[in-house]
Design a protein around this motif. Structure first.
Motif, PDB file in Angstrom:
ATOM      1  N   ASN A 815      37.215 -50.530 -54.530  1.00 24.70           N
ATOM      2  CA  ASN A 815      38.216 -50.228 -53.498  1.00 24.70           C
ATOM      3  C   ASN A 815      38.620 -48.751 -53.580  1.00 24.70           C
ATOM      4  O   ASN A 815      39.761 -48.417 -53.910  1.00 24.70           O
ATOM      5  CB  ASN A 815      39.449 -51.109 -53.693  1.00 24.70           C
ATOM      6  N   PRO A 816      37.678 -47.834 -53.298  1.00 22.66           N
ATOM      7  CA  PRO A 816      37.964 -46.408 -53.493  1.00 22.66           C
ATOM      8  C   PRO A 816      39.102 -45.879 -52.631  1.00 22.66           C
ATOM      9  O   PRO A 816      39.915 -45.068 -53.105  1.00 22.66           O
ATOM     10  CB  PRO A 816      36.634 -45.725 -53.164  1.00 22.66           C
ATOM     11  N   GLU A 817      39.176 -46.330 -51.391  1.00 22.04           N
ATOM     12  CA  GLU A 817      40.251 -45.830 -50.519  1.00 22.04           C
ATOM     13  C   GLU A 817      41.616 -46.283 -51.032  1.00 22.04           C
ATOM     14  O   GLU A 817      42.584 -45.521 -51.003  1.00 22.04           O
ATOM     15  CB  GLU A 817      40.039 -46.317 -49.078  1.00 22.04           C
ATOM     16  N   LEU A 818      41.674 -47.499 -51.518  1.00 24.91           N
ATOM     17  CA  LEU A 818      42.924 -48.028 -52.055  1.00 24.91           C
ATOM     18  C   LEU A 818      43.369 -47.214 -53.274  1.00 24.91           C
ATOM     19  O   LEU A 818      44.541 -46.840 -53.407  1.00 24.91           O
ATOM     20  CB  LEU A 818      42.720 -49.500 -52.449  1.00 24.91           C
ATOM     21  N   ALA A 819      42.419 -46.926 -54.155  1.00 25.21           N
ATOM     22  CA  ALA A 819      42.744 -46.158 -55.364  1.00 25.21           C
ATOM     23  C   ALA A 819      43.182 -44.745 -55.021  1.00 25.21           C
ATOM     24  O   ALA A 819      44.150 -44.218 -55.595  1.00 25.21           O
ATOM     25  CB  ALA A 819      41.538 -46.127 -56.301  1.00 25.21           C
ATOM     26  N   LEU A 820      42.491 -44.101 -54.085  1.00 24.95           N
ATOM     27  CA  LEU A 820      42.852 -42.742 -53.696  1.00 24.95           C
ATOM     28  C   LEU A 820      44.238 -42.708 -53.067  1.00 24.95           C
ATOM     29  O   LEU A 820      45.071 -41.847 -53.425  1.00 24.95           O
ATOM     30  CB  LEU A 820      41.822 -42.179 -52.715  1.00 24.95           C
ATOM     31  N   ASP A 821      44.497 -43.612 -52.137  1.00 27.75           N
ATOM     32  CA  ASP A 821      45.813 -43.642 -51.492  1.00 27.75           C
ATOM     33  C   ASP A 821      46.919 -43.836 -52.513  1.00 27.75           C
ATOM     34  O   ASP A 821      47.989 -43.218 -52.423  1.00 27.75           O
ATOM     35  CB  ASP A 821      45.860 -44.768 -50.446  1.00 27.75           C
ATOM     36  N   PHE A 822      46.665 -44.682 -53.496  1.00 28.90           N
ATOM     37  CA  PHE A 822      47.676 -44.937 -54.523  1.00 28.90           C
ATOM     38  C   PHE A 822      47.938 -43.672 -55.337  1.00 28.90           C
ATOM     39  O   PHE A 822      49.093 -43.310 -55.596  1.00 28.90           O
ATOM     40  CB  PHE A 822      47.215 -46.068 -55.436  1.00 28.90           C
ATOM     41  N   GLU A 857      39.521 -36.198 -44.822  1.00 27.50           N
ATOM     42  CA  GLU A 857      40.763 -35.545 -44.386  1.00 27.50           C
ATOM     43  C   GLU A 857      41.834 -35.646 -45.472  1.00 27.50           C
ATOM     44  O   GLU A 857      42.580 -34.693 -45.707  1.00 27.50           O
ATOM     45  CB  GLU A 857      41.255 -36.192 -43.093  1.00 27.50           C
ATOM     46  N   LYS A 858      41.900 -36.786 -46.142  1.00 24.75           N
ATOM     47  CA  LYS A 858      42.897 -36.948 -47.209  1.00 24.75           C
ATOM     48  C   LYS A 858      42.624 -35.992 -48.367  1.00 24.75           C
ATOM     49  O   LYS A 858      43.546 -35.394 -48.926  1.00 24.75           O
ATOM     50  CB  LYS A 858      42.888 -38.389 -47.708  1.00 24.75           C
ATOM     51  N   LEU A 859      41.358 -35.845 -48.725  1.00 25.21           N
ATOM     52  CA  LEU A 859      41.016 -34.938 -49.811  1.00 25.21           C
ATOM     53  C   LEU A 859      41.302 -33.490 -49.431  1.00 25.21           C
ATOM     54  O   LEU A 859      41.778 -32.697 -50.257  1.00 25.21           O
ATOM     55  CB  LEU A 859      39.543 -35.103 -50.189  1.00 25.21           C
TER      56      LEU A 859
END
Length: 905
Positions: A815-822, A857-859
């Motif tokens: 769940n890479p997006e979940l981990a990054l957002d967290f 975009e988040k990065l």
């Protein structure tokens, strides 16, 4: 290259009193600088004040000896310190500038050749990590003594002096202290010229609890009782060395040891684990004589310890402190309840890496971080060479090709960098520890050794060590030594592979049989994962050492010159370029040539099978050729192939299985391919380790269980169900070498009840390795709801100070997006649980598996808000990887789907 007196600024006066009360000496003003020079200062190294080297400090003074006294307070996480530095002022100045980070200065005085003491006005610069001492008058050249009384902090992550909390086997809570100074963190322990070129002698004393073991680079010289349950330990003088190699450790430790080739070799670990250290001691005892012989210079210190730390880092696993290697216990101790064959091989290889540093890095040190690869690339190569020599049954030659693939995976993007790179800031130094420095460095050295010949290469290395021992070097010093030993024109080739980035591409333009030989024409270009058209139009150029052979024929060599190079290969038949896989380049064959190699795949050596597979999958993924011919190669792997080759094929099919996660029908076809090809292999090996089986089979089994389990193979899912039920009744039901494998499989497909069972076991786990494995497994669930629970858990106190970051990393696998957002939503927590030397790369790594365009975009937003230009490299590399994957995803899926539908049974 893997911690109830307060010493805070408000209690500066109490700091001095504490030294007196515990027996630690406040620096005495009586000793003259001339006396210090006579009995303590070594002759200056010729290269110690080299104005051509980069530096973050003014070149006004050169230290020769540090006499350090520390009083750690483990419970308060503070320490007091004093240091006397014998130095030469080499350029008249009124100010001395040293490195210091998170230190408070209580007093600073300077004794000069005129017999006077001067008190300094102190200015600290937290951003630059410096302390400036202004003495109010210009001081001429000469020998001086600088005395500093200071206080510092003990951290909970591996930077400077740090604490690791753990439990004894009987459940007693303990705290150990350790240091980690590479790259620039000795400045958190002692005000110092904290750059590798400023080599000096270190004399370290520490006032510590009398019932604990204190450790440093050298053996204990004296130990005196100072009352109140304390003793003052003084270690022997270190050899002249760089500041980042200094080590101090303290705790409830035990040590096992053995005399090996005149050296006291020891393994140090927390009490009750001596049996677990025996394998590491046996490994070190075998490695040290091999290195003494290979380098032609015996290990120079009286002892060589390897100290186990019960924790982990997001930055490193082990550190080559001279005479006192530090290694996190999960890769040093052999715990039969959880250690696998892979773990045991890792214990050996990590020890070989860090012990190689005792010569390449410690005895001879790079002059500046630009040449970090001289330490890490060489140690990585030596690690592999040692493993291949002492344990040929482990298949280290194939592992070397795996390291090359890891390097090319990064080096083929525009965001790469040369092996020898420009380092000017602390953050750039921290980021230099990457696959280019380690794995490309290793791969290029392997290629150059092949080019020079093993005997010539070794002679050059021995001459290099002898000529530069106790000094600092640059990369060309090594090339010059190997050339002088007989490797003609090596420097030209070496410069091209170390001073420019990128991966050469060798295309086999033609191959014709003539009079019993095969004439081939090689066309040189450049391989790129994200700029194929650009490098096709304007490629970089290399002189590439090439080895080629027909299958079963004699190997011949050539060095490419210009755009095309001709070779004549003995025999007729399919030609293999990069035979033996020593070269650092990709090879592109015409379709008929590759088809012929696929037809004769079983006749290739395992290392060439492995290299050919990796080359062609990379070429297919990046669009240099269609997926079909590459998958034909994977399909050509025979059922009795080398287990590491079988594992590589398994990895390809597993990747395709995950790729078609949104196309159940195609995924089911891939699943059938996996089961048809690999279920019989697992059936032959069995679900349990067998006495006497080959190590490579033992390593293959976990991958088979994991991948076949993901395809719902009945035998694996039934065993998963059985073990989960047994685990709920008996926490030891999984104990053994497959424990982490089954934990991963159970956690990946866990429901809420399963996840709760694992959390309960994690809370009760005693040993750090088991505790880390259980908490890490919690993050490996595919269920996003459970993954979110794991993320919330990661920033609580429950897992422990060094496990939380690993849980988040585990979540990122599925769940890479979940981990990054967290991570982006909890910057203060990330700052607390991740080493400060690893934070930018940590955040970037969480996102690396994402297939969501929004991640880019988040990065970008994260980098813009938090990172300077010099700190962006890990983020830029991750963005490049995601962009390329998104751009080629549909093509790969279309071509792979076509092959699967045509070939699935």
């Amino acid at each position: 290259m893997t911690i109830s007196l307060s010493f805070g600024r408000l209690l500066a006066a109490a700091s001095t009193l504490a030294f007196v009360a515990t027996g630690a000496s406040v620096p005495a003003a009586a000793q003259t600088a001339q006396g210090m020079a006579a009995d303590a200062k070594p002759a200056p190294q010729q290269d110690m004040v080299d104005p051509s080297l980069p530096t973050q400090l003014p070149r006004t003074a050169v230290p020769h000896r540090y006499t350090i006294d520390i009083v750690p307070n483990a419970q308060a996480l503070t320490f007091g310190g004093s240091v006397r530095i014998a130095l030469d002022i080499v350029k008249p100045t009124d100010t001395l500038v040293l490195n210091a980070a998170d230190l408070a200065m209580d007093s600073v005085t300077l004794y000069g050749p005129d017999g006077k003491w001067r008190t300094a006005k102190v200015a600290l610069n937290a951003d630059a990590q410096t302390a400036s001492f202004d003495f109010g008058e210009r001081m001429p050249k000469g020998a001086y003594l600088l005395d500093i009384v200071y206080t510092g902090k003990i951290g909970t992550q591996a930077n400077g002096l740090f604490a690791l909390d753990y439990q004894d086997p009987d459940g007693t809570e303990r705290r150990g202290l350790f240091t980690q100074f590479e790259a620039p963190d000795a400045r958190r322990f002692v005000p110092s010229w904290d750059e590798p070129d400023y080599k000096a002698v270190f004399d370290l004393s520490a006032t510590v609890p009398a019932d604990q073991m204190a450790l440093s680079n050298m053996p204990v010289k004296t130990s005196e009782d100072v009352g109140n349950g304390l003793r003052r330990v003084t270690f022997g003088s270190s050899p002249i060395m760089s500041s980042y190699l200094l080590f101090f450790g303290l705790g409830d430790f035990e040590r096992i040891n053995r005399q090996v080739a005149g050296t006291d070799v020891g393994i140090v670990m927390s009490k009750g684990k001596t049996d677990q250290g025996q394998y590491a001691l046996d490994s070190a005892s075998a490695i040290l004589p091999f290195f003494n012989d290979y380098f032609g210079t015996p290990y120079p210190l009286p002892k060589l310890d390897n100290i186990a730390g019960p924790g982990q880092s997001q930055f490193f696993g082990a550190m080559e402190n001279w005479g006192a290697i530090f290694t996190f216990e999960r890769i040093l101790l052999n715990d039969p309840s959880i250690s696998s064959e892979g773990d045991r091989q890792r214990i050996f290889s990590v020890a070989a890496h860090e012990m190689a540093h005792q010569w390449f890095g410690d005895l001879v040190t790079m002059a500046w971080w630009d040449d970090l690869w001289l330490n890490e690339g060489f140690a990585s190569w030596m690690e592999n060479k040692t493993t291949a020599t002492l344990h040929p049954e482990w298949g280290a030659d194939i592992d070397r090709v795996g390291a090359r693939e890891a390097a090319m995976g990064l080096d083929s993007y525009a965001s790469t960098h040369p092996i020898v790179q420009t380092i000017r800031t602390v953050e750039q130094t921290n980021q230099a520890f990457d696959a280019i420095t380690y794995s490309k460095g290793e791969s290029v050295i392997a290629m150059l050794e092949s080019y020079a010949g093993a005997d010539v290469w070794r002679k050059g290395v021995q001459d290099y060590v002898k000529a530069h021992q106790y000094q600092n070097t640059r990369t060309d010093d090594l090339w010059n030594a190997v050339e002088a030993a007989g490797a003609t024109d090596l420097t030209q080739i070496a410069h091209q592979f170390t001073l420019q980035p990128g991966v050469p591409l060798i295309q086999v333009a033609s191959a014709q049989c003539k009079a019993g030989n095969t004439a081939i024409t090689l066309r040189q270009g450049e391989f790129s994962a994200d700029r194929r058209d650009a490098v096709l139009a304007k490629p970089q150029s290399w002189n590439v050492p090439v080895l080629a052979a027909t299958i079963g024929g004699q190997t011949v060599d050539a060095v490419t010159q210009g755009a095309t190079t001709s070779m004549t290969v003995p025999g007729c038949g399919p030609v293999l370029v990069n035979a033996g896989q020593a070269g650092y380049y990709r090879t592109l064959y015409a379709a008929p040539q590759l088809a012929a190699l696929a037809e004769n795949f079983a006749g290739l050596a395992p290392i060439d099978q492995y290299g050919l597979l990796n080359d062609n999958m990379a070429l297919a993924y990046t669009g240099y050729q269609p997926m079909g011919p590459a998958l034909d190669l994977v399909a050509a792997i025979p059922a009795n192939a080398n287990p590491k080759v079988l594992g590589e094929g398994l990895g390809v099919w597993s990747g395709l299985y995950d790729l078609f996660d949104d196309e159940p029908a195609v995924q089911a076809q891939v699943g059938r391919i996996i089961q048809q090809r690999y279920a019989p292999v697992l059936g032959r090996l069995g679900l349990s380790v067998r006495d006497g089986e080959a190590a490579a089979d033992t390593l293959l089994r976990p991958a088979l269980i994991s991948v076949l389990g993901s395809t719902d193979l009945k035998s694996v899912t039934a065993e998963r169900t059985r073990l989960l039920a047994a685990l709920a009744k008996n926490p030891k039901a999984l104990d053994g070498p497959l424990k982490t494998t089954w934990l991963g499989l159970i956690a990946r497909d866990a429901d809420a009840a399963d996840w709760q069972t694992l959390q309960g076991l994690a809370r009760k786990a005693g040993g750090f390795t088991e505790r880390s494995a259980l908490y890490g497994a919690l993050g490996g669930t595919k269920d996003p709801v459970l993954a979110a629970r794991a993320l919330d858990l990661a920033i609580t106190n429950e897992p422990g100070a060094t496990i939380g970051a690993a849980i988040i990393s585990s979540v990122s696998r599925n769940n890479p997006e979940l981990a990054l957002d967290f991570a982006l939503a909890h910057p203060a927590d990330i700052d607390r649980i991740v080493d400060n030397s690893a934070q930018s790369r940590y955040v970037a790594r969480l996102a690396a598996g994402s297939d969501d365009p929004a991640t880019i975009e988040k990065l970008e937003a994260y980098a813009k808000a938090n990172l300077g230009e010099e700190a962006r490299k890990p983020v830029d590399q991750t963005i490049a990887i995601i962009q390329s994957r998104l751009e080629r995803r549909q093509r790969i899926m279309d071509q792979a789907r076509q092959w699967i539908m045509a070939n699935a049974g």
